[in-house]
Each structure stands twice: as structure tokens, then as C-alpha cells.
Design a protein around this motif. Structure first.
Motif, short mmCIF file in Angstrom:
data_model
loop_
_atom_site.label_atom_id
_atom_site.label_comp_id
_atom_site.label_asym_id
_atom_site.label_seq_id
_atom_site.Cartn_x
_atom_site.Cartn_y
_atom_site.Cartn_z
N ILE A 30 51.53 35.83 36.99
CA ILE A 30 50.46 36.09 37.78
C ILE A 30 49.70 34.95 38.48
N ASN A 31 49.26 35.01 39.54
CA ASN A 31 48.70 33.96 40.15
C ASN A 31 47.01 34.40 40.34
N LEU A 32 46.20 33.97 39.61
CA LEU A 32 44.82 34.41 39.55
C LEU A 32 44.12 33.78 40.89
N VAL A 33 43.51 34.56 41.83
CA VAL A 33 43.19 34.10 42.85
C VAL A 33 41.39 34.43 43.08
N GLY A 34 40.87 35.02 42.21
CA GLY A 34 39.51 35.40 42.34
C GLY A 34 38.90 36.17 41.21
N GLU A 35 37.47 36.22 41.26
CA GLU A 35 36.90 37.20 40.27
C GLU A 35 35.56 37.70 40.75
N ALA A 36 35.22 38.81 40.44
CA ALA A 36 34.08 39.22 41.01
C ALA A 36 33.43 40.08 39.92
N THR A 37 32.09 40.10 39.90
CA THR A 37 31.29 40.83 38.86
C THR A 37 30.46 42.10 39.27
N ASN A 38 30.54 42.39 40.60
CA ASN A 38 30.04 43.65 41.24
C ASN A 38 30.64 44.19 42.14
N ALA A 39 30.37 45.58 42.63
CA ALA A 39 31.23 46.05 43.80
C ALA A 39 30.97 45.26 45.09
N LYS A 40 30.01 44.68 45.42
CA LYS A 40 29.75 44.10 46.63
C LYS A 40 30.62 42.58 46.79
N ALA A 80 33.41 42.40 44.85
CA ALA A 80 34.74 42.67 44.91
C ALA A 80 35.33 43.19 46.04
N ILE A 81 34.48 44.02 46.81
CA ILE A 81 34.91 44.31 48.30
C ILE A 81 35.24 43.12 49.27
N LYS A 82 34.40 42.26 49.20
CA LYS A 82 34.40 40.99 49.94
C LYS A 82 35.44 40.04 49.52
N LEU A 83 35.61 40.07 48.19
CA LEU A 83 36.82 39.29 47.74
C LEU A 83 38.11 40.07 48.11
N ILE A 84 38.55 41.25 47.93
CA ILE A 84 39.43 42.02 48.21
C ILE A 84 40.10 41.73 49.73
N SER A 85 38.99 41.97 50.68
CA SER A 85 39.09 41.83 52.13
C SER A 85 39.68 40.35 52.40
N THR A 86 39.51 39.42 51.50
CA THR A 86 39.31 37.98 51.89
C THR A 86 40.93 37.61 51.34
N VAL A 87 41.04 37.99 50.04
CA VAL A 87 42.31 37.36 49.63
C VAL A 87 43.68 38.48 49.55
N ASN A 88 43.42 39.63 49.88
CA ASN A 88 44.37 40.63 50.06
C ASN A 88 45.19 40.45 48.73
N PRO A 89 44.74 40.95 47.45
CA PRO A 89 45.30 40.93 46.32
C PRO A 89 46.48 41.73 46.17
N SER A 145 37.08 54.26 46.18
CA SER A 145 36.85 55.24 47.15
C SER A 145 36.26 54.64 48.55
N SER A 146 35.57 53.65 48.11
CA SER A 146 34.83 52.93 49.42
C SER A 146 35.83 52.02 50.23
N LEU A 147 36.96 51.56 49.81
CA LEU A 147 37.89 50.71 50.31
C LEU A 147 38.59 51.31 51.48
N GLY A 148 38.67 52.54 51.38
CA GLY A 148 39.55 53.04 52.43
C GLY A 148 40.88 52.85 52.23
N GLY A 149 41.74 51.88 52.58
CA GLY A 149 42.87 51.77 52.40
C GLY A 149 43.21 50.64 51.47
N TYR A 150 44.35 50.61 50.83
CA TYR A 150 44.77 49.70 49.61
C TYR A 150 46.08 49.59 49.67
N ASP A 151 46.78 48.34 49.25
CA ASP A 151 47.94 48.08 49.19
C ASP A 151 48.25 47.25 48.05
N PHE A 152 47.64 47.50 46.82
CA PHE A 152 47.49 46.74 45.60
C PHE A 152 47.91 47.53 44.42
N GLU A 153 48.29 46.91 43.50
CA GLU A 153 48.33 47.67 41.90
C GLU A 153 47.04 47.49 41.34
#
Length: 249
Positions: free
Chosen positions: A26-36, A38-47, A66-74
Motif C-alpha cells: 500500500i502506498n498511501l497518497v492522501g486522505e479526505a474527511t468529507n465528500a468535497k 474526496a472528489i478533489k483528491l480522487i481527481s488529483t491523485v487517481n488512486p 454516484s457523483s463521480l461518474g467514472g472510476y477505475d479503483f477498488e
């Protein structure tokens, strides 16, 4: 795997981070405490992996996905609430961890996430999860893990399940017989809400396909509507089966 933690409690984040230090894959690349965040983090680091709390402060994990639209993560869900969303997650064959998270449970869940990523299964599993959350029960499908694939099946298409050691034979209305890589106990819990009856240690039957219950010399059997299949009823299950079949609710 590039991993992010999405969790609304700082204490839980600290706990999970401590467990992850002992998991070199596991390579921990970020953390988020709310949806806003999380969405920004996911789009930035592509986990590649989300450790996702089911209940965030202002929303749920399902609404976030549901709000993400597309995803390629576990995804591995985490929750302090045993009942919240668990049926939907189980029906999609995705992993969840109850808090406080134990190291061995986390390690096993991550191992399975690695296998899912290699097999590119998760996108369809998440799609099925969200459909369960958003649709009435009759529209639901369950994810059935077979030896080389995950099959999505409507419970109404399953006639019965039969134990085969640590595997389960699943008989479909199409005449197809599947071999699932889960024991009958797991399907018994999963299909209970879809009107399946555990009538015997080795048998689980969909009520809609039962034609009659027969008693011969104090031995009870279920006869199915195909007029061929006969399922034994154990003595311990006899009263339970009769109650289930005569209950019209």
C-alpha cells in the motif's frame, strides 16, 4: 496500490494509517474527511484503492460514488454500523470492514482488492451496488463469485442452492448449474431477504418455485414446480419451513 482514506473521523484516519504502515503493498497518497475533499483528491491523485467510510457527515459513500461518474479503483468500505448498507455491499461481493478495524481483516481485504484489480471486476460490482441502493428490491441482482468470474444474477432466477463442501451449486431457471466459490451459509444469509428458505443443512430453496410440501411417514419433503425435483426437509427445520411457506406477508 495508490491508496486514499476517506473518513470523517480523524481518530479513525490515524488508526487506519497506523495499520497501513505494516502493509508494504500500500502506498498511501492522501486522505479526505468529507465528500468535497474526496472528489478533489480522487481527481488529483487517481488512486487505485479507496478505504471509504459508508457514513460521511453530510452524505454517504454511495452518494459520493454516484457523483463521480467514472472510476477505475477498488473500494473497501468501512463502517461502525453493522446494518447500514451492508446488504447492498454483500450483494455486490465487495468488501467492508467494521470499526474498530483489525489488522488481519484489513490485510485480507486488501489482498482481495489486488485480485479484483487484476481481474478488472470492480467497476461492474460498484455499478451493481449503486443499482441496489437506488432501485426497488425486485430490480436487484446479486454478485455470485464463480471460479473464474463474478456473475450478476437476479434472485428470482435462482431456483435453489445446494451445498458442495466449501462451494455451492446454484440452479437457475434457464437450466444452467453454477458452481459458486462460497459456502451455502453465505448464500443463506444473502438470500434470506429474497424469500429463500433454508430447509436442510445442504439445501436453500426459493419459495416461488415450491409446488407443495409432502409428509410421508413423518418425513417431510419439498416438491418443486418442475414436478421432478424433491428437496428433503430436516426435522429441525420442519416447523420453520411450514411457517415460512404459510406466511403470506
Amino acid at each position: 496500490m495508490k491508496t486514499v482514506i476517506i473518513e470523517d473521523e480523524k481518530r479513525s484516519i490515524t488508526h487506519i494509517k497506523g495499520l497501513l504502515t505494516n502493509l508494504p503493498q500500500i502506498n498511501l497518497v492522501g486522505e479526505a474527511t468529507n465528500a468535497k475533499e474526496a472528489i478533489k483528491l480522487i481527481s488529483t491523485v487517481n488512486p487505485e484503492l479507496l478505504l471509504l467510510d459508508i457514513q460521511l457527515h453530510e452524505t454517504t459513500a454511495f452518494e459520493l460514488l454516484s457523483s463521480l461518474g467514472g472510476y477505475d479503483f477498488e473500494v473497501i468500505f468501512t463502517t461502525a454500523y453493522d446494518q447500514y448498507g451492508i446488504q447492498a455491499i454483500k450483494c455486490s461481493a465487495l468488501d467492508y470492514l467494521l470499526k474498530p478495524i483489525k489488522f488481519d481483516d484489513l490485510r485480507l481485504a486488501i489482498q482481495k482488492a489486488v485480485i479484483r484489480k487484476d481481474n478488472k471486476q470492480t467497476k461492474e460490482q460498484i455499478k451493481n451496488l449503486l443499482s441496489i441502493v437506488n432501485q426497488p428490491p425486485k430490480e436487484h441482482r446479486i454478485a455470485v463469485p464463480l471460479l473464474k468470474e463474478i456473475r450478476f444474477i437476479s434472485p428470482t432466477d435462482i431456483i435453489r442452492c445446494e451445498a458442495a463442501n466449501n462451494y455451492t451449486h446454484i440452479y437457475l431457471v434457464t437450466g444452467e448449474k453454477l458452481i459458486a466459490s462460497k459456502g451455502l451459509f453465505e448464500f443463506s444469509k444473502l438470500l434470506k431477504v429474497y424469500n429463500f428458505i433454508r430447509c436442510h443443512q445442504s439445501h436453500l430453496v426459493n419459495k416461488r418455485y415450491v409446488k407443495s410440501i409432502i409428509s410421508i411417514d413423518s418425513i417431510y419433503e419439498l416438491h418443486l414446480i418442475d414436478k421432478v425435483t424433491i428437496i428433503p426437509i430436516s426435522r429441525l427445520k420442519k416447523e420453520h419451513v411450514k411457517q415460512e411457506l404459510f406466511d403470506q406477508s
